[in-house]
Every structure is written in structure tokens, then in C-alpha cells.
Design a protein around this motif. Structure first.
Motif, PDB file in Angstrom:
ATOM      1  N   VAL A 191       0.829  -1.206   0.000  1.00  0.00           N
ATOM      2  CA  VAL A 191       0.000   0.000   0.000  1.00  0.00           C
ATOM      3  C   VAL A 191       0.866   1.260   0.000  1.00  0.00           C
ATOM      4  O   VAL A 191       0.509   2.282  -0.589  1.00  0.00           O
ATOM      5  N   LEU A 192       2.037   1.175   0.616  1.00  0.00           N
ATOM      6  CA  LEU A 192       2.915   2.336   0.769  1.00  0.00           C
ATOM      7  C   LEU A 192       3.954   2.444  -0.336  1.00  0.00           C
ATOM      8  O   LEU A 192       4.859   3.283  -0.257  1.00  0.00           O
ATOM      9  N   ARG A 193       3.861   1.619  -1.348  1.00  0.00           N
ATOM     10  CA  ARG A 193       4.892   1.565  -2.393  1.00  0.00           C
ATOM     11  C   ARG A 193       5.175   2.928  -3.005  1.00  0.00           C
ATOM     12  O   ARG A 193       6.333   3.381  -3.066  1.00  0.00           O
ATOM     13  N   GLU A 194       4.128   3.607  -3.475  1.00  0.00           N
ATOM     14  CA  GLU A 194       4.349   4.894  -4.140  1.00  0.00           C
ATOM     15  C   GLU A 194       4.949   5.928  -3.192  1.00  0.00           C
ATOM     16  O   GLU A 194       5.875   6.664  -3.557  1.00  0.00           O
ATOM     17  N   ASP A 195       4.445   5.980  -1.965  1.00  0.00           N
ATOM     18  CA  ASP A 195       4.939   6.955  -0.995  1.00  0.00           C
ATOM     19  C   ASP A 195       6.414   6.724  -0.687  1.00  0.00           C
ATOM     20  O   ASP A 195       7.206   7.678  -0.641  1.00  0.00           O
ATOM     21  N   MET A 220      -2.904  -2.623 -10.301  1.00  0.00           N
ATOM     22  CA  MET A 220      -4.252  -2.220 -10.698  1.00  0.00           C
ATOM     23  C   MET A 220      -4.353  -0.716 -10.924  1.00  0.00           C
ATOM     24  O   MET A 220      -5.062  -0.257 -11.825  1.00  0.00           O
ATOM     25  N   VAL A 221      -3.637   0.057 -10.108  1.00  0.00           N
ATOM     26  CA  VAL A 221      -3.650   1.506 -10.279  1.00  0.00           C
ATOM     27  C   VAL A 221      -2.963   1.901 -11.586  1.00  0.00           C
ATOM     28  O   VAL A 221      -3.480   2.714 -12.361  1.00  0.00           O
ATOM     29  N   ASP A 222      -1.809   1.310 -11.862  1.00  0.00           N
ATOM     30  CA  ASP A 222      -1.027   1.690 -13.048  1.00  0.00           C
ATOM     31  C   ASP A 222      -1.609   1.139 -14.344  1.00  0.00           C
ATOM     32  O   ASP A 222      -1.632   1.822 -15.366  1.00  0.00           O
ATOM     33  N   VAL A 223      -2.073  -0.110 -14.315  1.00  0.00           N
ATOM     34  CA  VAL A 223      -2.526  -0.762 -15.544  1.00  0.00           C
ATOM     35  C   VAL A 223      -3.988  -0.449 -15.851  1.00  0.00           C
ATOM     36  O   VAL A 223      -4.345  -0.163 -17.000  1.00  0.00           O
ATOM     37  N   TYR A 224      -4.838  -0.482 -14.832  1.00  0.00           N
ATOM     38  CA  TYR A 224      -6.268  -0.302 -15.065  1.00  0.00           C
ATOM     39  C   TYR A 224      -6.757   1.109 -14.738  1.00  0.00           C
ATOM     40  O   TYR A 224      -7.922   1.437 -14.983  1.00  0.00           O
ATOM     41  N   LYS A 266      -6.611   4.475  -5.846  1.00  0.00           N
ATOM     42  CA  LYS A 266      -5.891   3.703  -4.837  1.00  0.00           C
ATOM     43  C   LYS A 266      -6.851   3.032  -3.862  1.00  0.00           C
ATOM     44  O   LYS A 266      -6.617   1.893  -3.430  1.00  0.00           O
ATOM     45  N   VAL A 267      -7.925   3.730  -3.508  1.00  0.00           N
ATOM     46  CA  VAL A 267      -8.894   3.156  -2.574  1.00  0.00           C
ATOM     47  C   VAL A 267      -9.596   1.957  -3.197  1.00  0.00           C
ATOM     48  O   VAL A 267      -9.773   0.916  -2.553  1.00  0.00           O
ATOM     49  N   ASP A 268     -10.014   2.085  -4.471  1.00  0.00           N
ATOM     50  CA  ASP A 268     -10.679   0.968  -5.138  1.00  0.00           C
ATOM     51  C   ASP A 268      -9.742  -0.230  -5.274  1.00  0.00           C
ATOM     52  O   ASP A 268     -10.155  -1.380  -5.075  1.00  0.00           O
ATOM     53  N   ALA A 269      -8.490   0.035  -5.614  1.00  0.00           N
ATOM     54  CA  ALA A 269      -7.521  -1.058  -5.726  1.00  0.00           C
ATOM     55  C   ALA A 269      -7.343  -1.753  -4.385  1.00  0.00           C
ATOM     56  O   ALA A 269      -7.262  -2.989  -4.308  1.00  0.00           O
TER      57      ALA A 269
END
Length: 324
Positions: A34-38, A257-261, A265-268
């Protein structure tokens, strides 16, 4: 309070405290995804370096499994989980206040080392406070409650991070870990005799105490497992299924899911949460089913095969969960 009621009350209290520590373990296992991007933005991490950060938890967890068994037998579950929860709490604080990548890795390492002792100690405690016929049900219930930690590390964590920060979230989890360590130190007992209570077998009118075994019986149980081909079939099968599942749910699924679809972030996180919840519910169902369909005459060998298969499966899952 009579002896039977006192026994039942305290065994659930002890189990509840230990399984709360396991919730923290599963939270930390899944939170990193969940914290990957941050984390990548703040510390300038590449995908490879981030994968290494995530894997630090798994490697330390895996390496600690044999020492954990020795600690559970020598120090006992109470001291082992208390110390482990303190180490994990310090690790969580270290990550939350990390000024650079090196300290961030150190915090992740401490978290992995701290939580690595919890699951084995729960199994050890179950063997003292619950009967062998309840082992599958209790193991499934433990995995279910622990799975809720994975659920908390999805949408709830996403919301908390958006409202506050990822550093604040790790600080809260650090405080929670230290509180659990205190509860463990005050209330947890390794076996009923530590409280002046009779064993489960004695309460049931069984003069033999099967759960209170020595090292020779442990080694015998391990030898039985190693000689049984069904053990290896179960571990290989579960590791194959769980390698992809854990990699997806704990590390890469949300970002994918955020990057491809292009979903939020909440839905993913909601989608990942459904996967984790399904796994948790399945653990309860299978645990109960295994105890229900078990033959009425359960041998010692069956009990130890169940125990070591579950432990082996858990170790393999931790080893492969962050495979890139």
C-alpha cells in the motif's frame, strides 16, 4: 469461579493476546504494498530496491523460524512473544521516523525479526491450552484473525495515509505493538500449571498429557513428517498457489491495478482486501472441516503432521511472498 470456567476464560484471554500480536504481523506483511508509491517517491527507491525492502521482512522471518522453535521451548511463548513484539514495535517506529534508506531497511528488518516468533509460539501455546482435536479449528481461527491484519493494511491503511501520513501509521502500529507486549508480559502463561491449573487432559479425565511433550517427542514428530510424502506434496502445492497470491496481495497487486487499469488507490485496496478476507474466511472453514471429518481415533502422528505441515506452509509462504 470454578476451575473449568477459570481454565476456559484464561485460555481464550491468552490466545486473544497472542493472536492480536499475529494481527500486527500480518499488517506489516501487507502494508508495504500500500505504501509503495509513498516510499519510492520519498526515498527515491527503484522497483528493485523496493522489492528488496519488502523482501527484508520475509528473509528475516524465514531465517528465524528454527531459532523461534528453540526459543518457544526454552524461554516459552510468553517471553518470546513479549520480546518479539517489543522488537517489532521498535522496528515500526524506526521505519516511521527513518531519515534515509538505510534506516528504513533497518526498521523493516527489525519488524520481520520481531513478528517472526509469533505464529510458532501460538502453535506452542495451543498445544498446552487446547486439545489436539481442536488443533485444526484453532489454527484456522488464528489464520482468520491474523488475516484481518491484512485487511487493515488495505483500505483502512490507505484512508489513514491519505488523512495523516505513512509515518504516522507506522507510529501508531509501533505503539500498538508495545501495548501488546505489555499485555503479553502481564497475562500470558505458557501452560496451565503456571497458574496452578490442571492440564486440559486432566480436566477431560484423561490421565495422559499429550500436549505437554518433551524434545524427544518433538523430534519424533518432525521425523514422522519428513518421512511422510504427503507432507512434501502439501508444502509444494501450497507454496505454488501462495507464491503468486502473496506477491500480488502483499506487494504488487495494488500498484498494478492503479497503473494498468487506472483505478483509484482506494478501489484497488478494496479489491485486495476482498482477496485477503476470502483467504481468512477460507482458513476458518477448512480448519473446522479438518477437525469435523477427522477420524475419531486421532493418533499423535496425525497431530504432529498437521502442526508441521501448517508451520512448513507458513514458512514457505513467507519465503516467496515478495518474489518479483
Amino acid at each position: 469461579m470454578n476451575i473449568n470456567k477459570k481454565f476456559k476464560y484464561y485460555r481464550w484471554l491468552i490466545w486473544g493476546i497472542l493472536v492480536s500480536a499475529y494481527v500486527i504481523s500480518q499488517f506489516h506483511r501487507n502494508a508495504i504494498g500500500v505504501l509503495r508509491e509513498d516510499l519510492m517517491i520519498e526515498f527515491g527507491l527503484s522497483s528493485t530496491l523496493f522489492a528488496s525492502l519488502a523482501a527484508t521482512y520475509s528473509y528475516s522471518y524465514m531465517i528465524m523460524q528454527i531459532p523461534t522453535g528453540l526459543l518457544a521451548d526454552s524461554l516459552g511463548a510468553k517471553k518470546t512473544v513479549t520480546i518479539g513484539s517489543i522488537v517489532a514495535g521498535i522496528g515500526s517506529f524506526t521505519m516511521g521516523f527513518a531519515p534515509n534508506v538505510v534506516v528504513l531497511f533497518m526498521g523493516r528488518l527489525l519488524v520481520g525479526l520481531g513478528v517472526s516468533v509469533i505464529f510458532v509460539c501460538i502453535l506452542k501455546t495451543q498445544s498446552q491450552w487446547f486439545s489436539a482435536s481442536e488443533f485444526g479449528t484453532m489454527a484456522g481461527l488464528t489464520l482468520f484473525i491474523g488475516g484481518l491484519g491484512g485487511v487493515l493494511a488495505q483500505t483502512p491503511l490507505t484512508v489513514m495515509v491519505s488523512m495523516f501520513s505513512w509515518r504516522f501509521s507506522f507510529g501508531v502500529m509501533g505503539i500498538t505493538g508495545l501495548i501488546i507486549a505489555l499485555l503479553c508480559h502481564v497475562f500470558v502463561r505458557n501452560k496451565p500449571s503456571d497458574m496452578g491449573l490442571p492440564s486440559f487432559e486432566a480436566l477431560e479425565g484423561n490421565t495422559s498429557n499429550d500436549s505437554n511433550v518433551g524434545k524427544s517427542f518433538l523430534m519424533k514428530g518432525l521425523a514422522v513428517v519428513l518421512r511422510n510424502p504427503n507432507t512434501w506434496a502439501a508444502i509444494i502445492t501450497f507454496s505454488g498457489f501462495t507464491a503468486a497470491l502473496s506477491s500480488f496481495s502483499a506487494v504488487w497487486g495494488r500498484s498494478y491495478m492503479v497503473d494498468v487499469y487506472g483505478i483509484s488507490k482506494v478501489d484497488a485496496s478494496n479489491y485486495i482486501m476482498i482477496v485477503v478476507l476470502g483467504l481468512a474466511l477460507g482458513s476458518v472453514a477448512i480448519g473446522k472441516l479438518s477437525d469435523t471429518i477427522k477420524k475419531e481415533k486421532t493418533t499423535y502422528d496425525n497431530f504432529w503432521i498437521s502442526k508441521y505441515c501448517l508451520l512448513g506452509y507458513h514458512c514457505v509462504c513467507q519465503r516467496w511472498q515478495t518474489t518479483d
